[in-house]
Design an enzyme around this catalytic site. Structure first.
Site, PDB file in Angstrom:
ATOM      1  N   GLU A  84      -4.005  -9.193   3.947  1.00 18.38           N
ATOM      2  CA  GLU A  84      -5.023  -8.733   4.971  1.00 18.38           C
ATOM      3  C   GLU A  84      -6.246  -9.753   5.177  1.00 18.38           C
ATOM      4  OE1 GLU A  84      -3.480  -6.682   3.080  1.00 18.38           O
ATOM      5  OE2 GLU A  84      -2.654  -5.176   3.956  1.00 18.38           O
TER       6      GLU A  84
ATOM      7  N   GLU B 227       0.825  -1.164  -0.011  1.00 20.29           N
ATOM      8  CA  GLU B 227      -0.034  -0.116  -0.041  1.00 20.29           C
ATOM      9  C   GLU B 227       0.945   1.128   0.036  1.00 20.29           C
ATOM     10  OE1 GLU B 227      -2.412  -1.430   3.291  1.00 20.29           O
ATOM     11  OE2 GLU B 227      -4.288  -0.944   1.991  1.00 20.29           O
TER      12      GLU B 227
END
Ligand code: NAI
Length: 683
Positions: free
Chosen positions: A123, A103
């Site tokens: 995640e 990210e």
């Protein structure tokens, strides 16, 4: 932390430093904020490169920080700030860019990645979604379809796709998202995170960027506060805790005493033996595969190489590394370093095999048994060196299932245990060391779960009702569909071996002072062994059929049985099915901790998640008990035991009662609590 240097010319280099994978701890985030500011202020700097030290860009968030209060600069504004700076920022990716690390790279203006780097957003496997802009920036960069695949599965991405894929959404985006959502809901069996990932990507496809980011934040908050994220993070960490166990003799062992096995033998080429041969060969071990029945040997020598080729292909290996030779002669195992026995679950047969092995093998050869629950010490007793005997309990199919229960007898040597544990790891399995008792850890608990399921049938439930309740909870298969798959005769043999059943059962329902249901024995006597005979608790399209259909025969069989035993069928709610099956199993888990057959709750939970299909988003049976509340489990066990006093295993375990009395400490504190109680002789 993050260091700052100016390369010759006008490029500032920011290097993330936090071994081993440069995780984004508070100190690293602070370092990034400070060094980016410095680069902005430095008039000589016209561009910035972010990289990680030791050939690893960044492994993502520091999950250990999830448990405590948030310290240091938050990730989302930090990435926003990088995206907003007016000097170009590039991420130079080597090694890994995972989760928050990827990210961060997505927030940079450019990315350059080594072709062998591992990129991904895992995640979802921790019960979360990529909540630092991942669900909004990735689809804009690589396209919605590819991002959906990546984010909802957590699978890593080939970095070459980052630069080559177009980003626009397909024209029929709504129907695509509906299809993916239906698939994800079915696959995730009650897990929230994969569903939230699709919702976040729908926002990426349909909303402007800032609103998409808001949606991502809201969904992340919901997930973060859900019990499921806590369960998945616990499951992730518990894998690292398991395997540290002192032997019953008090001796401890570690990897340094493990032998590296290069030649092994497997005895018995049925369901399990075949899978074990494949698992060993895939690890590069030469295997002598022995089977005494001619027909079985002929079948196995066709089937095993095909299984091996398929599995090697699936793992991207051109040729399987290990060599297999087939034999009908036990004499051929004389040169190997380890023998794994996988003959029928019959003590006298296994004793005969172990006596034979100890006479043909070189002194010092390790002997493992794949028994589902027989006494390892009894097997050890007939060998020349009982210290070299351990249980190596694989799960079907052995080349696929991740669990290896390593069963330590009272005389198993540290070297034998360490070797079995390390071999399991080499095979890519989660190895859990446990003590020697009937059924060890997994099957000892399973027995009570199965028993409750049978009692529920006696009392009025159907196999479908029981299975549906368990599947709704998140098991891939209910107990009866599972029994049909593995074969009803497996348990039947074990019960016969334990003297619990005999042909032509017609007598009392209570055996040896406790309630016993002969239903599964009667099914076997009627030739209904499950999928292999085309008939079991369900009916199938012939032997080997896979699709389970309700069978009127079973319903008549159950009605007749109830009538014969004076039982009046009642309607049973799914809640009762879950409580009776799961709490009986959990209660036995407490007994296992109490008698030190498992080192801690994490060990039991790893066994259940990796060997028995316990839904990972419920952490494992012991973690689940903590989430439900130990007080509640205790109260419901009292209730069910009161209603069924002839089922001693519903009586709440002493450890459970003591934990409740001590204020129900969290699962992570149980080991300490048990040790203290043991010292004070309270258990
Ligand atoms: P199986 O019935 O499929 O195979 C057993 C094989 O052993 C047969 O091919 C038989 O011909 C062979 N055999 C019998 N005596 C022999 C001897 N003296 N020498 C060489 N081969 C001999 O049984 P399965 O299911 O593979 O079980 C094997 C062991 O693994 C049992 O102890 C069982 O409890 C255990 N196990 C089974 C699991 C399952 O799901 N089926 C799971 C975990 C453990």
């Amino acid at each position: 932390m993050a260091t700052y240097s100016r390369l010759p010319g006008s490029v500032a280099l920011i290097t993330l430093q936090n071994p081993p994978v440069n995780a984004l701890s508070a100190a690293v985030r602070q370092g990034i904020v400070d060094t980016v500011q410095r680069a902005l202020k430095d008039p000589k700097v016209t561009s910035v490169v972010i990289c990680g030290q030791n050939g690893k860009f960044c492994g993502g968030a520091d999950i250990r920080e999830f448990a405590g209060p948030m310290l240091g600069p938050p990730l989302v504004p930090m990435i926003h700030a990088i995206e907003a700076v007016d000097k170009p920022v590039a991420a130079a990716i080597e090694g890994v860019a995972l989760g928050g690390g990827l990210e961060l790279a997505l927030g940079c203006h450019y990315r350059i990645a080594h072709s062998k780097a591992l990129l991904g957003l895992p995640e979802v496997t921790l019960g979360l979604l990529p909540g630092a802009g991942g669900t909004q920036r990735l689809p804009r960069l690589i396209g919605l379809t590819a991002a959906l695949d990546l984010i909802t599965t957590g699978q890593p991405l080939d970095p070459r796709r980052l630069s080559t894929l177009p980003c626009p959404c397909p024209p029929d985006v709504d129907s695509l998202l509906d299809k993916v959502m239906a698939k994800v809901r079915q696959r995730s069996r009650g897990a929230l995170a994969p569903v939230a990932c699709v919702q976040a990507l729908r926002a990426a496809a349909s909303l402007p960027y800032t609103q998409g980011m808001e949606k991502e934040r809201d969904l992340m908050t919901t997930l973060f506060n859900s019990g499921q994220a806590r369960a998945l993070q616990y499951a992730f960490f518990s894998q690292r805790v398991v395997g540290k166990w002192s032997l019953p003799s008090g001796a401890s062992w570690d990897n340094s005493t493990a032998r590296t096995i290069s030649k092994a033998a497997v005895i018995g080429l049925g369901t399990m033996g075949r899978g074990i041969v494949v698992a060993l060969a895939l690890t590069g071990i030469s295997v002598v595969a022995v089977e005494t029945q001619e027909k079985q040997l002929a079948e196995a020598s066709q089937a095993v190489p095909a299984m091996l080729q398929r599995e090697a292909g699936r793992r991207g290996l051109a040729t399987p590394p290990g060599v297999i030779s087939f034999s009908s002669n036990l004499q051929d195992v004389s040169e190997v370093e380890l023998v794994i026995e996988a003959v029928f679950e019959d003590m006298s047969l296994k004793l005969q095999v172990f006596r034979h092995l100890t006479s043909v093998c070189r002194p010092g050869t390790l002997l493992g048994s794949n028994t589902s629950g027989l006494d390892i010490d009894q097997l050890a007793a007939v060998t020349q060196n009982p210290g070299l005997v351990v249980g190596m309990h694989f799960f079907a199919p052995a080349h696929v299932m991740k669990l290896l229960e390593v069963v330590c007898g009272p005389r198993s040597s540290p070297e034998a245990v360490a070797t079995a544990m390390q071999l399991g790891k080499r095979m890519g399995k989660v190895s859990v060391a446990v003590g020697n008792c009937p059924g060890f850890v997994g099957n000892r608990m399973l027995k009570l779960y199965l028993e409750q399921a049978n009692f529920l049938l006696e009392e009025g439930a159907t196999p479908q009702q029981v299975d549906e309740a368990l599947e709704e909870f998140g098991f891939p298969m209910g107990v009866f569909r599972m029994s049909d798959l593995s074969g009803l005769d497996v348990g039947w043999r074990i019960r016969k071996e334990a003297g619990l059943t005999w042909p032509g059962v017609e007598s009392t329902r209570t055996r040896q002072g406790r309630r016993y249901s002969p239903l599964p024995d009667q099914m076997c006597e009627a030739g209904r062994l499950g999928q292999k005979t085309g008939k079991g608790w369900y009916q199938y399209d012939g032997p080997g059929g896979r699709v389970a259909r309700s069978d009127p025969w079973v319903h008549i069989f159950l009605e007749t049985y109830r009538a014969e035993h004076g039982l009046v069928a009642r309607s049973i709610a799914p809640e009762e099915i879950l409580e009776r099956c799961l709490y009986a199993l959990i209660n036995e888990g407490f007994n296992i901790l109490q008698d030190a057959t498992a080192a801690g709750p994490e060990d039991i939970d790893a066994i259940y998640v990796f060997g028995y299909g316990w839904p990972r988003h419920h952490g494992g049976p012991m973690f689940h008990a903590g989430q439900v509340g130990l007080g509640r489990i205790l109260e419901r066990l009292h209730h069910h035991h009161h209603n069924h006093p002839d089922v001693p295993h519903l009586k709440p375990s002493t450890l459970l009662r003591r934990l409740v009395a001590a204020g129900s400490p969290p699962v992570q504190k149980w080991r300490e609590f048990i040790n203290k109680e043991r010292v004070h002789s309270q258990l």
